[in-house]
Design a protein around this motif. Structure first.
Motif, PDB file in Angstrom:
ATOM      1  N   VAL A   1      -9.537   3.517  -6.100  1.00 16.29           N
ATOM      2  CA  VAL A   1      -9.999   4.790  -6.687  1.00 16.29           C
ATOM      3  C   VAL A   1      -9.028   5.410  -7.297  1.00 16.29           C
ATOM      4  O   VAL A   1      -9.137   6.617  -8.024  1.00 16.29           O
ATOM      5  CB  VAL A   1     -10.602   5.485  -5.543  1.00 16.29           C
ATOM      6  N   LYS A   2      -7.595   5.004  -7.151  1.00 17.91           N
ATOM      7  CA  LYS A   2      -6.421   6.046  -7.857  1.00 17.91           C
ATOM      8  C   LYS A   2      -6.312   5.620  -9.252  1.00 17.91           C
ATOM      9  O   LYS A   2      -6.979   4.971  -9.683  1.00 17.91           O
ATOM     10  CB  LYS A   2      -5.305   5.418  -7.029  1.00 17.91           C
ATOM     11  N   THR A   3      -5.087   6.056  -9.964  1.00 16.79           N
ATOM     12  CA  THR A   3      -5.260   6.384 -11.368  1.00 16.79           C
ATOM     13  C   THR A   3      -5.084   4.915 -12.027  1.00 16.79           C
ATOM     14  O   THR A   3      -5.668   4.509 -13.039  1.00 16.79           O
ATOM     15  CB  THR A   3      -3.992   7.144 -11.766  1.00 16.79           C
TER      16      THR A   3
ATOM     17  N   GLU B   1       7.515  12.794  -1.573  1.00 17.22           N
ATOM     18  CA  GLU B   1       6.354  13.228  -2.332  1.00 17.22           C
ATOM     19  C   GLU B   1       5.509  12.335  -2.354  1.00 17.22           C
ATOM     20  O   GLU B   1       5.570  10.914  -2.787  1.00 17.22           O
ATOM     21  CB  GLU B   1       7.078  13.563  -3.747  1.00 17.22           C
ATOM     22  N   ASP B   2       4.394  12.529  -1.648  1.00 20.43           N
ATOM     23  CA  ASP B   2       3.314  11.702  -1.622  1.00 20.43           C
ATOM     24  C   ASP B   2       2.296  11.956  -2.740  1.00 20.43           C
ATOM     25  O   ASP B   2       1.605  12.823  -3.041  1.00 20.43           O
ATOM     26  CB  ASP B   2       2.210  11.924  -0.383  1.00 20.43           C
ATOM     27  N   ALA B   3       2.506  10.961  -3.870  1.00 19.93           N
ATOM     28  CA  ALA B   3       2.208  11.326  -5.177  1.00 19.93           C
ATOM     29  C   ALA B   3       1.059  10.053  -5.340  1.00 19.93           C
ATOM     30  O   ALA B   3       0.710   9.649  -6.578  1.00 19.93           O
ATOM     31  CB  ALA B   3       3.186  10.826  -6.301  1.00 19.93           C
ATOM     32  N   SER B   4       0.276   9.900  -4.305  1.00 18.04           N
ATOM     33  CA  SER B   4      -0.665   8.760  -4.340  1.00 18.04           C
ATOM     34  C   SER B   4      -1.859   9.332  -5.590  1.00 18.04           C
ATOM     35  O   SER B   4      -2.589   8.384  -6.139  1.00 18.04           O
ATOM     36  CB  SER B   4      -1.349   8.656  -3.029  1.00 18.04           C
ATOM     37  N   HIS B   5      -1.957  10.484  -5.662  1.00 18.09           N
ATOM     38  CA  HIS B   5      -2.847  10.874  -6.636  1.00 18.09           C
ATOM     39  C   HIS B   5      -2.299  11.261  -7.993  1.00 18.09           C
ATOM     40  O   HIS B   5      -2.945  11.682  -8.895  1.00 18.09           O
ATOM     41  CB  HIS B   5      -3.495  12.370  -6.320  1.00 18.09           C
ATOM     42  N   ALA B   6      -0.922  11.143  -8.218  1.00 19.61           N
ATOM     43  CA  ALA B   6      -0.253  11.948  -9.458  1.00 19.61           C
ATOM     44  C   ALA B   6       0.223  11.016 -10.279  1.00 19.61           C
ATOM     45  O   ALA B   6       1.263  11.229 -11.142  1.00 19.61           O
ATOM     46  CB  ALA B   6       0.726  12.834  -8.739  1.00 19.61           C
TER      47      ALA B   6
ATOM     48  N   HIS C   1     -12.933  15.613  -0.260  1.00 22.68           N
ATOM     49  CA  HIS C   1     -11.454  15.523  -0.063  1.00 22.68           C
ATOM     50  C   HIS C   1     -10.714  16.753   0.257  1.00 22.68           C
ATOM     51  O   HIS C   1     -10.432  17.581  -0.460  1.00 22.68           O
ATOM     52  CB  HIS C   1     -10.769  14.989  -1.445  1.00 22.68           C
ATOM     53  N   TYR C   2     -10.383  16.952   1.547  1.00 17.87           N
ATOM     54  CA  TYR C   2     -10.505  16.004   2.782  1.00 17.87           C
ATOM     55  C   TYR C   2     -11.077  16.981   3.984  1.00 17.87           C
ATOM     56  O   TYR C   2     -10.675  18.118   4.039  1.00 17.87           O
ATOM     57  CB  TYR C   2      -9.188  15.372   3.008  1.00 17.87           C
ATOM     58  N   ARG C   3     -11.608  16.054   4.828  1.00 15.80           N
ATOM     59  CA  ARG C   3     -11.534  16.920   6.237  1.00 15.80           C
ATOM     60  C   ARG C   3     -10.093  17.051   6.700  1.00 15.80           C
ATOM     61  O   ARG C   3      -9.349  16.208   6.623  1.00 15.80           O
ATOM     62  CB  ARG C   3     -12.486  15.841   7.149  1.00 15.80           C
TER      63      ARG C   3
ATOM     64  N   PHE D   1       3.604   6.362  -4.823  1.00 14.42           N
ATOM     65  CA  PHE D   1       2.458   6.084  -5.293  1.00 14.42           C
ATOM     66  C   PHE D   1       1.299   5.000  -4.596  1.00 14.42           C
ATOM     67  O   PHE D   1       1.851   4.219  -3.862  1.00 14.42           O
ATOM     68  CB  PHE D   1       2.523   5.440  -6.756  1.00 14.42           C
ATOM     69  N   SER D   2       0.019   5.200  -4.792  1.00 14.46           N
ATOM     70  CA  SER D   2      -0.944   4.302  -4.308  1.00 14.46           C
ATOM     71  C   SER D   2      -1.786   3.758  -5.555  1.00 14.46           C
ATOM     72  O   SER D   2      -1.900   4.248  -6.418  1.00 14.46           O
ATOM     73  CB  SER D   2      -2.007   4.982  -3.528  1.00 14.46           C
ATOM     74  N   PHE D   3      -1.801   2.443  -5.447  1.00 14.02           N
ATOM     75  CA  PHE D   3      -2.756   1.682  -6.487  1.00 14.02           C
ATOM     76  C   PHE D   3      -4.130   1.097  -5.895  1.00 14.02           C
ATOM     77  O   PHE D   3      -4.700   0.079  -6.152  1.00 14.02           O
ATOM     78  CB  PHE D   3      -1.948   0.512  -7.176  1.00 14.02           C
TER      79      PHE D   3
ATOM     80  N   SER E   1       0.924  -1.198  -0.022  1.00 15.12           N
ATOM     81  CA  SER E   1       0.087  -0.006   0.204  1.00 15.12           C
ATOM     82  C   SER E   1       0.716   1.245   0.091  1.00 15.12           C
ATOM     83  O   SER E   1       2.262   1.103   0.221  1.00 15.12           O
ATOM     84  CB  SER E   1      -0.754   0.152   1.258  1.00 15.12           C
ATOM     85  N   ALA E   2       0.381   2.339  -0.311  1.00 20.46           N
ATOM     86  CA  ALA E   2       1.091   3.570  -0.198  1.00 20.46           C
ATOM     87  C   ALA E   2       1.482   3.945   1.328  1.00 20.46           C
ATOM     88  O   ALA E   2       2.252   4.596   1.487  1.00 20.46           O
ATOM     89  CB  ALA E   2       0.307   4.875  -0.967  1.00 20.46           C
ATOM     90  N   THR E   3       0.466   3.461   2.248  1.00 19.64           N
ATOM     91  CA  THR E   3       0.601   3.800   3.559  1.00 19.64           C
ATOM     92  C   THR E   3       1.934   3.102   4.211  1.00 19.64           C
ATOM     93  O   THR E   3       2.924   3.494   4.622  1.00 19.64           O
ATOM     94  CB  THR E   3      -0.490   3.164   4.443  1.00 19.64           C
ATOM     95  N   SER E   4       2.252   1.697   3.547  1.00 17.22           N
ATOM     96  CA  SER E   4       3.285   1.006   3.832  1.00 17.22           C
ATOM     97  C   SER E   4       4.410   1.950   3.229  1.00 17.22           C
ATOM     98  O   SER E   4       5.728   2.024   3.933  1.00 17.22           O
ATOM     99  CB  SER E   4       3.422  -0.352   3.279  1.00 17.22           C
TER     100      SER E   4
HETATM  101  C1  LIG Z   1      -5.019   7.004  -1.121  1.00 14.71           C
HETATM  102  C2  LIG Z   1      -3.983   7.694  -0.227  1.00 14.71           C
HETATM  103  C3  LIG Z   1      -3.075   7.315   0.428  1.00 14.71           C
HETATM  104  C4  LIG Z   1      -3.017   5.781   0.855  1.00 14.71           C
HETATM  105  O1  LIG Z   1      -2.822   4.705  -0.083  1.00 14.71           O
HETATM  106  P1  LIG Z   1      -3.136   3.244   0.320  1.00 14.71           P
HETATM  107  O2  LIG Z   1      -2.695   2.660  -0.768  1.00 14.71           O
HETATM  108  O3  LIG Z   1      -4.667   3.064   0.470  1.00 14.71           O
HETATM  109  O4  LIG Z   1      -2.526   3.129   1.611  1.00 14.71           O
HETATM  110  C5  LIG Z   1      -1.916   8.117   0.841  1.00 14.71           C
HETATM  111  N1  LIG Z   1      -1.858   9.387   0.634  1.00 14.71           N
HETATM  112  C6  LIG Z   1      -2.763   9.939  -0.130  1.00 14.71           C
HETATM  113  C7  LIG Z   1      -2.835  11.363  -0.379  1.00 14.71           C
HETATM  114  C8  LIG Z   1      -3.659   9.036  -0.736  1.00 14.71           C
HETATM  115  O5  LIG Z   1      -4.984   9.697  -1.498  1.00 14.71           O
END
Ligand SMILES: *Cc1c(COP(=O)(O)O)cnc(C)c1O
Length: 392
Positions: A192-194, A161-166, A334-336, A187-189, A58-61
């Motif tokens: 809902v992501k790209t 860089e948290d590029a989870s959206h990018a 997106h987001y509180r 990156f996050s997969f 996960s992106a969290t990891s």
């Molecule tokens: C979705 C998201 C995460 C977490 O991604 P996971 O893969 O679900 O752990 C982290 N940061 C942002 C900005 C996100 O949108």
């Protein structure tokens, strides 16, 4: 309405090819980390231009591993934006570090470099400079990295860089993930992501020592390359646990899914662009604003957020979301702000004056955006939104 299905705010796009690829893995010898994971990593390396890419579960990891790899410890301080998913802040807390927030720019909705600079000046005076700043590319818009990188050199903090959206966005002529302005890019997969791998993420790094450490930490802190052993024992079957790591591995089912999704990424990117252009045209007469582009940024939008501009609408923001839902359109927010969450409230900090984030939170609504959204669905959302705004 009855024969029109609800329009979700986001949705994965899975075809027969993905299904076949996952079934093939199920019939193979490898369910956990086998040949597909390094292939997926290679594909991401080619796409982003990063020296190394470490696939994780996960992106969290990935954020956690990047913090650990950069040496984050108890007593350290991390800063991030309040307008992000909670994982952008939680990664600091996993390492025992304190978190604080940098306000957003009221128009790009990313970290405001001017606010960051002032906060750094104050922190330098009190000796509480951050070790890491987690910068988020909100909705897919790369942040002000030229300015933030200059500040990171001056004040000595690392950039995650948290590029989870990018995924697919570009900055300064380079793909996000190439780490031209960051020490690690995540990156996050998530579906809902790209692109999606079910659950999954990736850490992009250029520094070879950092990528080796992140790789080891992904799997218990274990090192298998005998050349890298620290002890004298070197039997062929042996491995060494050199750090306290985790099981954050991606598996081959996920990587096989990701490989096909990467092939489809250019189409997803085109469709997202087209939908955002159509939204902007369709909503142009309404009292809303959309995200302003950062200098040097070429975003691929993950989210389409609008900010309400009239007080009567702002007061009724939640009602607008409910009315949209009654019309079969699921909106979201997106987001509180992260510091509003009970967990962060309990940390007892005051988190400064995040005026732009608070104002954003009053006004924001996320409209549906996903590659399989049809032109007809988009028209439905635009019409519903116009009607609801008129009815308030
Ligand atoms: C979705 C998201 C995460 C977490 O991604 P996971 O893969 O679900 O752990 C982290 N940061 C942002 C900005 C996100 O949108």
């Amino acid at each position: 309405m009855a024969d029109n299905p609800r329009i979700p705010y986001g949705r994965q796009s899975i075809g027969e090819e993905e299904i076949a690829a996952v079934v093939d893995v199920l019939r193979s010898d490898w369910l956990t980390q086998g040949p597909k994971v390094p292939l997926f990593e290679q594909k991401l390396r080619e796409f982003t231009g990063a020296r190394d890419v470490v696939a994780v579960n996960s992106a969290t990891s990935g954020l956690h591993l990047a913090c650990l790899g950069l040496g984050l410890k108890e007593g350290d301080v991390v800063w991030t934006t309040p307008i992000s998913f909670v994982a952008s802040a939680n990664c600091a807390r996993y390492c025992g570090a304190e978190i604080d927030f940098v306000d957003i720019d009221p128009f790009t909705w990313n970290i405001d470099p001017a606010y960051l600079e002032n906060k750094l000046l104050d922190a330098a005076r009190t000796g509480r400079l951050p070790k890491i700043v987690v910068v988020v590319d909100f909705a897919g818009m790369p942040a002000s990295y030229k300015k933030i990188r200059a500040l990171s050199r001056k004040y000595g903090f690392a950039i995650i860089e948290d590029a989870s959206h990018a995924l697919g966005s570009m900055y300064d002529g380079e793909m996000v993930g190439k780490c031209g302005f960051s020490d690690a890019t995540i990156f996050s997969f998530h579906p809902v992501k790209t692109i999606t791998t079910g659950e999954g993420g990736a850490v992009c790094v250029n520094d070879p020592e950092l990528s080796e450490l992140v790789r080891a930490l992904r799997s218990h802190g274990i090192v298998r390359d005998r050349e890298k052993f620290v002890g004298p024992d070197r039997a062929s079957w042996m491995y060494e646990q050199q750090h306290l790591g985790f099981n954050y591995r991606m598996n081959d089912l996920e990587a096989a899914l990701g490989l096909i999704q990467m092939d489809r990424l250019p189409d997803f990117m085109k469709r997202r662009q087209k939908l955002v252009d159509a939204y902007k045209k369709g909503l142009s007469g309404l009292p809303i604003i959309t995200q302003k582009y950062e200098e040097s940024a070429q975003p691929i939008f993950h989210l389409f957020v609008v900010l309400l501009q009239e007080e009567r609408l702002v007061k009724n923001r939640n009602l607008i979301i409910d009315r949209m839902s009654e019309q079969g359109v699921t909106c979201n927010l997106h987001y509180r702000p992260i510091h509003h969450q009970p967990y962060y409230q309990r940390q007892g900090s005051t988190y400064g004056d995040l005026h732009a984030a608070e104002d954003y939170y009053q006004r924001a609504i996320t409209l549906p955006l996903f590659p399989q959204m049809s032109d007809q669905m988009l028209t439905t959302v635009v019409d519903s939104f116009s009607n609801v705004v008129d009815s308030i």
